[in-house]
Design a protein around this motif. Structure first.
Motif, PDB file in Angstrom:
ATOM      1  N   GLN A 211      51.043   1.846  28.220  1.00 49.19           N
ATOM      2  CA  GLN A 211      51.282   1.951  26.777  1.00 49.19           C
ATOM      3  C   GLN A 211      51.119   3.378  26.274  1.00 49.19           C
ATOM      4  OE1 GLN A 211      48.541  -0.797  24.967  1.00 49.19           O
ATOM      5  NE2 GLN A 211      49.508  -2.622  25.864  1.00 49.19           N
ATOM      6  N   HIS A 212      50.352   4.169  26.978  1.00 56.47           N
ATOM      7  CA  HIS A 212      50.086   5.545  26.563  1.00 56.47           C
ATOM      8  C   HIS A 212      51.022   6.560  27.211  1.00 56.47           C
ATOM      9  CE1 HIS A 212      46.222   4.617  24.529  1.00 56.47           C
ATOM     10  NE2 HIS A 212      46.141   3.661  25.433  1.00 56.47           N
ATOM     11  N   LEU A 213      51.890   6.090  28.131  1.00 59.16           N
ATOM     12  CA  LEU A 213      52.753   7.001  28.873  1.00 59.16           C
ATOM     13  C   LEU A 213      54.188   6.930  28.366  1.00 59.16           C
ATOM     14  CD1 LEU A 213      51.507   6.340  32.535  1.00 59.16           C
ATOM     15  CD2 LEU A 213      50.709   8.076  30.916  1.00 59.16           C
ATOM     16  N   TRP A 277      37.707   7.227  35.398  1.00 63.35           N
ATOM     17  CA  TRP A 277      38.060   6.164  34.456  1.00 63.35           C
ATOM     18  C   TRP A 277      39.100   6.663  33.451  1.00 63.35           C
ATOM     19  CZ3 TRP A 277      33.610   8.906  32.766  1.00 63.35           C
ATOM     20  CH2 TRP A 277      33.633   9.321  31.441  1.00 63.35           C
ATOM     21  N   HIS A 278      39.848   5.710  32.874  1.00 68.23           N
ATOM     22  CA  HIS A 278      40.943   6.048  31.962  1.00 68.23           C
ATOM     23  C   HIS A 278      40.991   5.088  30.778  1.00 68.23           C
ATOM     24  CE1 HIS A 278      42.013   7.295  36.050  1.00 68.23           C
ATOM     25  NE2 HIS A 278      42.674   8.289  35.510  1.00 68.23           N
ATOM     26  N   PHE A 279      40.925   5.620  29.579  1.00 67.72           N
ATOM     27  CA  PHE A 279      41.251   4.954  28.319  1.00 67.72           C
ATOM     28  C   PHE A 279      40.270   3.879  27.835  1.00 67.72           C
ATOM     29  CE2 PHE A 279      45.603   6.376  29.546  1.00 67.72           C
ATOM     30  CZ  PHE A 279      45.828   7.200  28.456  1.00 67.72           C
ATOM     31  N   LYS A 280      39.580   3.176  28.709  1.00 65.75           N
ATOM     32  CA  LYS A 280      38.725   2.068  28.269  1.00 65.75           C
ATOM     33  C   LYS A 280      37.242   2.390  28.378  1.00 65.75           C
ATOM     34  CE  LYS A 280      39.987  -2.122  29.524  1.00 65.75           C
ATOM     35  NZ  LYS A 280      40.470  -3.261  30.341  1.00 65.75           N
ATOM     36  N   GLY A 281      36.907   3.665  28.600  1.00 63.21           N
ATOM     37  CA  GLY A 281      35.519   4.075  28.620  1.00 63.21           C
ATOM     38  C   GLY A 281      34.817   3.786  29.940  1.00 63.21           C
ATOM     39  N   TYR A 282      33.687   4.450  30.117  1.00 60.60           N
ATOM     40  CA  TYR A 282      32.923   4.273  31.351  1.00 60.60           C
ATOM     41  C   TYR A 282      31.912   3.138  31.256  1.00 60.60           C
ATOM     42  CZ  TYR A 282      29.047   6.591  28.926  1.00 60.60           C
ATOM     43  OH  TYR A 282      28.052   6.908  28.032  1.00 60.60           O
ATOM     44  N   GLU A 283      31.603   2.679  30.035  1.00 58.06           N
ATOM     45  CA  GLU A 283      30.510   1.721  29.846  1.00 58.06           C
ATOM     46  C   GLU A 283      30.668   0.425  30.644  1.00 58.06           C
ATOM     47  OE1 GLU A 283      30.704   4.361  26.216  1.00 58.06           O
ATOM     48  OE2 GLU A 283      32.134   3.211  27.426  1.00 58.06           O
ATOM     49  N   LYS A 307      42.185  11.666  26.246  1.00 53.87           N
ATOM     50  CA  LYS A 307      40.865  12.047  25.729  1.00 53.87           C
ATOM     51  C   LYS A 307      39.741  11.213  26.331  1.00 53.87           C
ATOM     52  CE  LYS A 307      42.825  15.034  23.042  1.00 53.87           C
ATOM     53  NZ  LYS A 307      42.798  16.465  23.441  1.00 53.87           N
ATOM     54  N   ASP A 308      40.032   9.931  26.610  1.00 54.52           N
ATOM     55  CA  ASP A 308      39.002   9.033  27.119  1.00 54.52           C
ATOM     56  C   ASP A 308      39.148   8.906  28.632  1.00 54.52           C
ATOM     57  OD1 ASP A 308      37.069   7.143  27.540  1.00 54.52           O
ATOM     58  OD2 ASP A 308      38.123   5.503  26.528  1.00 54.52           O
ATOM     59  N   MET A 309      38.609   9.861  29.356  1.00 52.01           N
ATOM     60  CA  MET A 309      38.609   9.794  30.808  1.00 52.01           C
ATOM     61  C   MET A 309      37.473  10.649  31.351  1.00 52.01           C
ATOM     62  SD  MET A 309      41.846  12.190  31.996  1.00 52.01           S
ATOM     63  CE  MET A 309      41.472  11.931  33.739  1.00 52.01           C
ATOM     64  N   GLY A 310      37.130  10.432  32.599  1.00 47.68           N
ATOM     65  CA  GLY A 310      36.067  11.206  33.211  1.00 47.68           C
ATOM     66  C   GLY A 310      35.702  10.642  34.566  1.00 47.68           C
ATOM     67  N   MET A 311      34.612  11.151  35.126  1.00 52.01           N
ATOM     68  CA  MET A 311      34.189  10.783  36.470  1.00 52.01           C
ATOM     69  C   MET A 311      32.857  10.035  36.438  1.00 52.01           C
ATOM     70  SD  MET A 311      36.674  12.060  38.239  1.00 52.01           S
ATOM     71  CE  MET A 311      35.976  11.720  39.862  1.00 52.01           C
ATOM     72  N   ILE A 312      32.728   9.040  37.318  1.00 49.06           N
ATOM     73  CA  ILE A 312      31.470   8.357  37.573  1.00 49.06           C
ATOM     74  C   ILE A 312      31.130   8.536  39.054  1.00 49.06           C
ATOM     75  CG2 ILE A 312      30.223   6.167  37.558  1.00 49.06           C
ATOM     76  CD1 ILE A 312      32.171   5.154  35.453  1.00 49.06           C
ATOM     77  N   TYR A 313      29.938   9.017  39.329  1.00 44.24           N
ATOM     78  CA  TYR A 313      29.437   9.155  40.700  1.00 44.24           C
ATOM     79  C   TYR A 313      28.298   8.152  40.871  1.00 44.24           C
ATOM     80  CZ  TYR A 313      32.047  13.530  40.662  1.00 44.24           C
ATOM     81  OH  TYR A 313      33.051  14.465  40.561  1.00 44.24           O
TER      82      TYR A 313
END
Length: 317
Positions: A211-213, A277-283, A307-313
């Motif tokens: 939906q975002h692409l 992670w992408h779009f739905k948060g890391y929580e 804007k809503d993305m990042g890494m979890i280790y």
């Protein structure tokens, strides 16, 4: 106003380099003036002053949206760029990959310069690389002496073929990589998805990401997805003595994958998990990891497009 600024840039670059084609290229795509002393022009090519590396306009064009990224890569002491032929290749510590798009330059920078997956672990590992893309991460893992095998999953055929081509450039380690032209997800299925007009690193099989692409309203592609439970169980069966490292960079499928591994009881058997992670948060991901005995560290890494993305280790305690 913008046209005036670009015209002034064009004049400045031409007076400096005496080449209209290169001046137009640099002005049109906004080469950063604060880094202009890092390049020169010779024989119709852009030369990186620190290394003497010369690029044609076609070779440098994939990074026209981010000249800063290109300059960071070419000036890095541990990364070498081969521009002798028509194609461009990056070599890091003996690992060689073809770069023909901005995304490929970006991924190479993430792994070889930033060390995004720089995992120091003294036990024997097998890696499940979900979201193999063009194979840079799989090669990075295969380069590690304690990694015995890498199983890579990439559902998009063109991207998969590019990964196999990169593996063929690295005969010393490619025997450690088992690539699959499949995605991994919450269930086994064939998905018909609209073609997205994006580079390989941001293609997705999940509805909420699509939906975002920018997707084609008419053209579609069918991709095969394999149940992550089957994938992980098979790896455990084939490698009873190694610990499993799961890497998820699968543009949204990370949520259903972690939920399926949690529901199947396999999640706590994995030792190391690194997730983008992408779009739905890391929580929701962190919650599942914590419930299964993992300690995790979260690093938000927003981009100008996501804007809503990042890494979890995450590491099993």
């Amino acid at each position: 106003m913008k046209k005036l600024v670009k015209s002034l840039y064009l004049l400045y670059f031409f007076l400096k380099f005496k080449n209209w084609s290169i001046a137009h290229f640099l002005a049109k795509d906004g080469f950063p003036l604060d880094r202009i002393q890092e390049i020169s022009v010779k024989d119709g090519k852009i030369v990186i002053n620190k290394t003497g590396q010369a690029f044609t306009i076609d070779q440098i064009a994939p990074c026209k949206s981010s000249f800063d990224l290109l300059l960071t890569i070419v000036n890095h002491d541990q990364v070498k760029i081969d521009t002798a032929g028509k194609e461009v290749y990056i070599t890091w510590d003996g690992v060689r990959v073809k770069v023909d798009s901005f995304e490929n330059y970006y991924v190479a920078s993430e792994l070889f310069i930033e060390g995004l997956y720089s995992l120091h672990y003294n036990k024997s590992l097998v890696v499940c690389d979900v979201g193999m893309n063009v194979g840079v991460a799989s090669l990075y893992f295969a380069h590690m002496s304690n990694v015995q095998k890498v199983y890579g999953f990439e559902p998009f055929k063109e991207t998969y073929d590019a990964a196999v081509a990169n593996f063929n450039l690295n005969p010393a380690i490619n025997h450690k990589i088992v690539p699959y032209n499949l995605g991994a997800g919450g269930s086994t299925s064939d998905l018909v998805i609209p073609l997205s007009n994006v580079d390989s690193a941001t293609k997705s099989t999940t509805d909420f990401v699509l939906q975002h692409l920018d997707t084609d309203a008419v053209k579609t592609v069918t991709v095969q997805i394999r149940d992550i439970q089957e994938v992980v169980q098979e790896i455990f069966t084939n490698h009873p003595s190694e610990e499993l490292f799961l890497k998820l960079d699968c543009e949204g499928a990370e949520y259903e994958i972690l939920e399926k591994l949690d529901g199947s009881g396999l999640l706590p058997k994995i030792k190391v998990i690194i997730i983008e992670w992408h779009f739905k948060g890391y929580e929701p991901l962190e919650k599942l990891l914590t419930a299964n005995g993992f300690a995790s560290v979260v690093f938000p890494r927003p981009t100008h497009t996501i804007k809503d993305m990042g890494m979890i280790y995450a590491f099993k305690m």
